[in-house]
Design a protein around this motif. Structure first.
Motif, PDB file in Angstrom:
ATOM      1  N   ALA A   1       1.085  -1.382   0.061  1.00 36.33           N
ATOM      2  CA  ALA A   1      -0.528   0.167  -0.274  1.00 36.33           C
ATOM      3  C   ALA A   1       0.745   1.245   0.507  1.00 36.33           C
ATOM      4  O   ALA A   1       0.500   2.390  -0.920  1.00 36.33           O
ATOM      5  CB  ALA A   1      -0.709  -0.159   0.997  1.00 36.33           C
ATOM      6  N   PHE A   2       1.784   1.108   0.809  1.00 44.51           N
ATOM      7  CA  PHE A   2       2.871   2.590   0.567  1.00 44.51           C
ATOM      8  C   PHE A   2       3.234   2.621  -0.382  1.00 44.51           C
ATOM      9  O   PHE A   2       3.979   3.592  -0.842  1.00 44.51           O
ATOM     10  CB  PHE A   2       4.001   1.912   1.930  1.00 44.51           C
ATOM     11  N   GLN A   3       3.880   1.719  -1.175  1.00 46.72           N
ATOM     12  CA  GLN A   3       3.875   1.554  -2.597  1.00 46.72           C
ATOM     13  C   GLN A   3       3.233   2.938  -3.185  1.00 46.72           C
ATOM     14  O   GLN A   3       4.015   2.822  -4.429  1.00 46.72           O
ATOM     15  CB  GLN A   3       4.943   0.142  -3.785  1.00 46.72           C
ATOM     16  N   ARG A   4       2.144   2.114  -3.547  1.00 46.68           N
ATOM     17  CA  ARG A   4       1.178   2.681  -4.196  1.00 46.68           C
ATOM     18  C   ARG A   4       0.823   3.982  -3.830  1.00 46.68           C
ATOM     19  O   ARG A   4       0.300   5.309  -4.310  1.00 46.68           O
ATOM     20  CB  ARG A   4      -0.186   2.013  -3.792  1.00 46.68           C
ATOM     21  N   LEU A   5       1.327   4.780  -2.460  1.00 44.62           N
ATOM     22  CA  LEU A   5       1.359   6.411  -1.983  1.00 44.62           C
ATOM     23  C   LEU A   5       2.463   7.116  -3.344  1.00 44.62           C
ATOM     24  O   LEU A   5       3.382   6.244  -4.576  1.00 44.62           O
ATOM     25  CB  LEU A   5       2.216   7.190  -1.262  1.00 44.62           C
TER      26      LEU A   5
ATOM     27  N   ARG B   1       6.350  11.854  -3.534  1.00 42.44           N
ATOM     28  CA  ARG B   1       6.964  12.329  -2.440  1.00 42.44           C
ATOM     29  C   ARG B   1       5.896  12.520  -1.558  1.00 42.44           C
ATOM     30  O   ARG B   1       6.118  12.645  -0.398  1.00 42.44           O
ATOM     31  CB  ARG B   1       6.060  13.951  -3.388  1.00 42.44           C
ATOM     32  N   GLN B   2       5.016  11.404  -1.354  1.00 40.72           N
ATOM     33  CA  GLN B   2       3.830  10.770  -0.553  1.00 40.72           C
ATOM     34  C   GLN B   2       4.859  10.719   0.840  1.00 40.72           C
ATOM     35  O   GLN B   2       5.200  10.542   1.999  1.00 40.72           O
ATOM     36  CB  GLN B   2       2.816  10.775  -0.607  1.00 40.72           C
ATOM     37  N   ARG B   3       5.396   8.947  -0.079  1.00 36.90           N
ATOM     38  CA  ARG B   3       6.425   8.531   0.740  1.00 36.90           C
ATOM     39  C   ARG B   3       7.381   8.993   1.504  1.00 36.90           C
ATOM     40  O   ARG B   3       8.117   8.508   2.052  1.00 36.90           O
ATOM     41  CB  ARG B   3       7.107   7.509  -0.881  1.00 36.90           C
ATOM     42  N   GLU B   4       8.251   9.917   0.736  1.00 37.80           N
ATOM     43  CA  GLU B   4       9.611  10.199   0.950  1.00 37.80           C
ATOM     44  C   GLU B   4       8.642  11.211   3.099  1.00 37.80           C
ATOM     45  O   GLU B   4       9.398  10.978   3.446  1.00 37.80           O
ATOM     46  CB  GLU B   4       9.805  11.501   0.367  1.00 37.80           C
TER      47      GLU B   4
END
Lengths: 161, 181
Positions: free
Chosen positions: B120-124, B127-130
């Motif tokens: 799910a995190f990789q679907r962000l 910029r949102q992940r960073e």
């Protein structure tokens, strides 16, 4: 009564960026307090899961160690095989290559011993006690054949073997 | 470099490596979604550290410097055409959405949760992940995140809130799926 906090305001409270009046509401509203507790809990779960999943320490290190052990075992196996093969090769080479000079010496010695033992009147005991040079001289001299009935008789069917 | 300075900088670089290497690999892994890439980024960063150490301007806060350089190195990789191509052409399991090292039982139970959250995190967005990784995994303040990423604080909050909302939704789905089994 003031309306309950929005999801964004709730998150701003968590971030410490919400205005005083929202904090005051949170303290007085059981529903919002429960929602705030859930937000904290869920953020904690997500963070822990991501931290554990992405951390290079632990599972990966163990996996790395396992790989090293396997690699070391394979290398040791190859080393053992190569060593055994080398030993076998050396032994087979020794059989194939009889070292000519040694064989020549051994053959001449064997020849002498055979000659000695097959000569009449010479027993193993006498060979053992006598001087080898004398025995060989006796063996090779024509007189040594005198007692030999076959050699002395000169019969047509016989001769020294 | 003279003979006396070498051991000193080496010792400091070693200490920085021991202290930050795992953290930077983890950060790179979250931002890029790829363990191998993250390890390569960490190596690049430490090479840069050595070069910077020899340079005229030495950073005061090495931890913040390392984080910023790691984020920039991840961005450089993301921008590279070959990286996007390789991600498009790789199977999902190669992108670490599935834990290859766990036993089937572990994967079915405990690890599955982490794997699904990571997916799910990789679907962000990048910029949102960073922003999420720096704020919640690295524990930086919103102000520090803004400084590291050259963004305004308002922008950081906006990205962060969207990321949190999405991940909470994903968590709810995962919990719902587990409850139905």
């Amino acid at each position: 009564m003031k309306r309950c906090l929005s999801e964004r305001t709730m998150w701003l409270v968590h971030e410490g960026a919400a205005p005083e009046r929202d904090l005051a509401h949170l303290e007085g509203c059981l529903d919002c307090a429960a929602r705030y507790g859930r937000l904290n809990e869920e953020l904690g779960e997500i963070t822990r899961a991501l931290r554990d999943h992405a951390s290079p320490i632990g599972r990966d290190v163990r996996r790395g160690r396992r790989r090293w052990v396997t690699a070391a075992a394979v290398l040791a196996g190859i080393g053992l095989l190569a060593g055994g093969e080398a030993v076998l090769w050396r032994q087979s080479n020794a059989l194939v290559d009889p070292r000519p000079e040694t064989t020549a010496e051994a053959l001449s010695l064997l020849e002498e011993v055979t000659l000695l033992l097959s000569s009449p009147g010479v027993t193993a005991a006498s060979v053992l006690v006598a001087d080898p040079a004398t025995v060989i001289a006796e063996m090779t001299s024509p007189e040594s054949y005198e007692d030999d009935p076959i050699a002395a008789g000169g019969g047509g069917g016989g001769g020294r073997l | 470099m003279n003979g006396q300075a070498a051991p000193r900088w080496q010792a400091h670089c070693d200490a920085l490596y021991r202290q930050h290497a795992a953290r930077l690999v983890r950060l790179g892994r979250l931002v890029l979604g790829d363990k191998q890439e993250a390890e390569e980024v960490a190596q690049e960063v430490f090479l840069k550290l050595i070069r910077t150490y020899e340079g005229p301007v030495v950073p005061i806060d090495w931890a913040a410097w390392l984080t910023r350089v790691t984020i920039n190195a991840c961005r450089d990789r993301r921008r590279a055409g070959w990286w996007a191509w390789s991600r498009r052409h790789r199977a999902p399991e190669m992108l670490e959405l599935v834990d290859g090292g766990a036993s089937p039982e572990q994967a079915a139970a405990g690890a599955e949760f982490g794997v699904r959250i990571a997916a799910a995190f990789q679907r962000l967005s990048a910029r949102q992940r960073e922003v999420f990784a720096l704020r919640y995994i690295e524990g930086m303040s919103t102000h520090e995140v803004a400084g590291t990423l050259d963004l305004s604080e308002g922008s950081v909050k906006r990205h962060l809130f969207r990321a949190v909302k999405y991940l909470r939704g994903a968590l709810g789905e995962i919990k719902g799926d587990r409850g139905h089994r």
